[in-house]
Design an enzyme around this catalytic site. Structure first.
Site, PDB file in Angstrom:
ATOM      1  CG  HIS A  30      38.751  32.126  32.027  1.00 25.53           C
ATOM      2  ND1 HIS A  30      38.986  30.833  31.592  1.00 25.53           N
ATOM      3  CD2 HIS A  30      38.812  32.067  33.381  1.00 25.53           C
ATOM      4  CE1 HIS A  30      39.172  30.039  32.638  1.00 25.53           C
ATOM      5  NE2 HIS A  30      39.080  30.769  33.745  1.00 25.53           N
ATOM      6  CD  GLU A  31      38.741  35.004  35.859  1.00 27.98           C
ATOM      7  OE1 GLU A  31      37.913  34.555  36.688  1.00 27.98           O
ATOM      8  OE2 GLU A  31      39.837  34.448  35.638  1.00 27.98           O
TER       9      GLU A  31
ATOM     10  CD  GLU B  18      38.448  27.056  35.725  1.00 26.48           C
ATOM     11  OE1 GLU B  18      38.602  27.530  34.588  1.00 26.48           O
ATOM     12  OE2 GLU B  18      38.638  27.712  36.768  1.00 26.48           O
TER      13      GLU B  18
ATOM     14  CG  HIS C  47      34.951  31.330  36.431  1.00 27.71           C
ATOM     15  ND1 HIS C  47      34.770  30.000  36.734  1.00 27.71           N
ATOM     16  CD2 HIS C  47      36.250  31.462  36.053  1.00 27.71           C
ATOM     17  CE1 HIS C  47      35.923  29.349  36.543  1.00 27.71           C
ATOM     18  NE2 HIS C  47      36.836  30.214  36.121  1.00 27.71           N
TER      19      HIS C  47
END
Lengths: 500, 500
Positions: free
Chosen positions: A265-266, A295, A269
């Site tokens: 997830h990170e 997101e 980003h």
């Protein structure tokens, strides 16, 4: 470039430098700062935020903007320069409504609140955190009044994360999403026994979790020469420039997939920030288009890619070598376990279906807090009640309830909806990418993520904040934000897994 | 407090906040920053340094200083307030001579130079570093001219580290120290075989070195709740407030004592900073009295304590348990090995006797560079020649020669003499402490460092920068800086070890 533009860019470069310095201070606070450093750090961050704000809203910015606007009025309206003037003007007008003294004080208050939250969460001590949150809510109520009149009291906050978006639009999206999700949750609940996720539980060495995560990050294209990963209580991504984009993670020894999916997830980003065109560095354009668009990248890599069957066809053999416990667990069992839908307590651990219900709960609570319909002292009780109503689970303590997320302690109210917007956008984007690149699906099947990353860089990342999120989405997909593709994606994926 | 004083303190608090932020950026640069971050970091540091300078030399500082000076003129001249005005006035007058644009540019240049040095050193590539050092020397030559006329071209630089001290005083101290040291080195060389330090060489696990160092740090009183230790290419101490004082270290697997003694050295600096009175925080007084006074603390803990027989009587059993290689090495053998005097290549690894010759070499080279008598391109050759002349050793490459220290890359010229001044002061101070506290010697024998730390806190640390180093030294010892006690200490210690 013309003179005013050169001067404007140099001036905004200094603003960006100060913001980057503030981001370094925050990163340090959340990763390595000893506890004794909290008070001085709050002061330093407050001073820095105040000076940054002062410089941004200075008369000089206004004068340079005006001169630069005149100079770019005849140029291509999509040029970096024209967009720089436009985006800066918007931010300038927005920030001028807020007194610098408020910015400094809010930074100090939220810095101390974050440090307090870091102590309160493991101790499940809401009473410790409560006065800090009360102050934050009170100051956020002051903040929205700087923007009066507004349609919704939530609009000024949302606008900080989703430039130009209205709360009514979020409500409209959620009103479509909610019944579809509730319906899905019910269908799945009837077949709950169809998926067994016990294989994901056990005792998994942290160093191995770390190493496996790093290997996945490298495979999806995260550049460790221009970033790094550290540990923090709550995972986050921060950028000091497109060449220094850092992520954090944390580990649960008992859940093998938790840190990994958070890392992906990170990583999503970070790929966005690392992909911003170098020409936009040190300017207000060196950001994502919006938090929802951001997101969309993190949730795409985490879920559409990271929880897909094709992803694990590629990575599972290596995963099995790393974690011997899975030697005899078939890929299909693992894949289904990773996608088990269960009402649960923790947002960041939630499956794709129930995740958005966690968001809607937070959105409603933020709205109630801002409107004064809910007092902070009553928050834990209402949180638990809503968890029970929406998900049928009751947090046994506040650590697993109202204290679980870092956002409010840092002053972020209005952020949560962007996660669900990101989910929605992610499917619109990936569908478009698949339609535009005939070889993409097979590349993904082979674990070649370069073609997806290339498409994202070309269409999204390199533009930074040049285009507001709705415009960018329309340029790429030809459509406005619409939840239907996301709902369809969930129905297809989980219909297949649960057999309906 | 009077109004002007309150305002002055608030204003200087903001200056201190910006300096702290700059220190965090530098700490990050030297510990964790990915290589890609260098350019943006140089920009951010430059902007921050420029703003800090601008704020310090602003008319507002001058006005507040004047008003506060009027208000404190009748108060105790030793009060925090009177000293704040005095010290700030001195710094204000000094910094006003330097253009803010120079400060920003120098910060940018030295930030990039440091990053380049970090690459050049392991590669022993002086050519890579050379243009950066040339720029630094050129800018330092510009800098000294802001202070013209001066007695010595070195004075304006020295003054930044030793407020009020003149180069002539350094030269005078060195002229006494040098012949005494040369004489000692010769006496010891005749008995070189008397000490065997082969036991210190081997292959020593880094994690064990780390753990043992941390235990020593705790024992001497370093507070890990208000600090932390990390790794960096060159060890350093930095302070963001008295409650956040950090040190770094690095390891040589083949030398068991190297990281440890470096850790104790930085620990000595950190004890100073952690001991500054809370009332002085966020002000120009929240610093050491001078770099020489600072080095007196680090060198005292490293050498007078850390290389003493009594220290190792306390720690050796634990050391032997940590490093099994020493199970059969007698304490006395270890103690003598740790104090072996040998001309060597690396300053930070040097014994107490030859150490100061490394310093004198650097002092002479800095002077020659500033005076234009030595070009940077000729520096490696002259370095090597002087090493051969003074110490009889010839660096096999520049990594072990001119590239070994970080200081010049960071723009620090004028710093090196403070190490030797610190050595000299450390003995004056410890002699005074022992004379004033009858139980101190036996406390040290028992490994009770609290009484020494208490004495240092009471007499030195808590005062921060209230008193200039010569005044502080005279208040404590009743004497001016004098090298005789230090020379006597060396003669006694090494006479006993080498038998003369």
């Amino acid at each position: 470039m013309t003179n005013a533009l050169v001067e404007l860019k140099a001036h905004l470069g200094e603003v960006a430098d100060l913001s980057a310095a503030a981001a370094v201070l925050e990163w340090d606070q959340l990763t390595y700062m000893p506890r004794g450093g909290a008070e001085a750090r709050a002061q330093a961050s407050a001073t820095l935020a105040g000076l940054t704000h002062e410089k941004l809203i200075s008369q000089r910015t206004g004068d340079l903007l005006e001169a630069a606007a005149g100079e770019t009025s005849t140029s291509d309206s999509d040029s970096d320069e024209a967009r720089l003037v436009r985006v800066t003007r918007r931010e300038y007008d927005r920030q001028r409504r807020v007194p610098t003294s408020w910015v400094g004080e809010f930074t100090r208050v939220s810095s101390i609140a974050t440090t307090t939250w870091e102590k309160a969460k493991p101790a499940s001590d809401f009473a410790l955190f409560r006065p800090h949150l009360e102050r934050i809510v009170a100051m956020r109520r002051e903040y929205v009044e700087f923007f009066a009149p507004y349609d919704s009291i939530y609009d000024p906050l949302l606008d900080g994360f989703e430039p130009g978006m209205k709360t009514a639009e979020v409500t409209a999206v959620f009103s479509v999403l909610r019944p579809a999700l509730v319906d899905l949750v019910h269908k799945i609940a009837e077949r709950a026994g169809a998926v067994d996720d016990r294989c994901l539980q056990g005792d998994f060495d942290e160093a191995r979790q770390w190493d496996f995560g790093v290997q996945v990050l490298k495979r999806i294209g995260y550049d460790f020469d221009r970033g790094r990963q550290d540990r923090s209580a709550h995972p986050f991504t921060t950028s000091f420039s497109p060449d220094d984009v850092r992520i954090t993670t944390r580990f649960h020894r008992d859940l093998v997939a938790s840190a990994l999916m958070s890392t992906v997830h990170e990583g999503g980003h970070a790929l966005y920030e690392q992909g911003i065109a170098p020409a936009l560095a040190r300017s207000p354009l060196a950001n994502g288009a919006s938090h929802g668009m951001h997101e969309s990248q993190s949730r795409m890599w985490e879920n559409l890619i990271g929880r897909s069957r094709s992803f694990w066809k590629v990575f599972y053999p290596q995963f099995q070598r790393t974690f011997g416990e899975f030697a005899k667990v078939p890929l299909e069992t693992f894949y289904r376990a990773l996608n088990k839908v269960t009402p649960s307590l923790i947002r960041v651990e939630a499956d794709e279906v129930t995740y958005n219900l966690h968001i809607m709960l937070r959105f409603e609570l933020e709205l109630a807090l801002l409107q004064g319909d809910l007092a902070v002292k009553d928050l834990p009780g209402v949180w638990n009640q809503k968890m029970n109503d929406y998900l049928g689970v009751l947090p046994p303590d506040d650590a697993q309830g109202v204290l679980q997320d870092v956002h409010w302690s840092g002053g972020s109210m209005g952020y949560f909806p962007t996660y669900s917007l990101g989910n929605v956008i992610s499917v619109q984007l990936l569908n478009t990418a698949l339609a535009q690149s005939p070889s993409l699906a097979s590349d993904l099947d082979r674990g070649e993520y370069g073609s997806l990353l290339g498409w994202l860089r070309e269409n999204i990342h390199r533009h930074g904040a040049k285009f507001e999120s709705p415009e960018l989405l329309r340029r790429i997909t030809g459509e406005a934000l619409t939840p239907q593709p996301y709902i369809q994606y969930l129905k297809t994926k989980f219909g297949e897994i649960y057999g309906f």
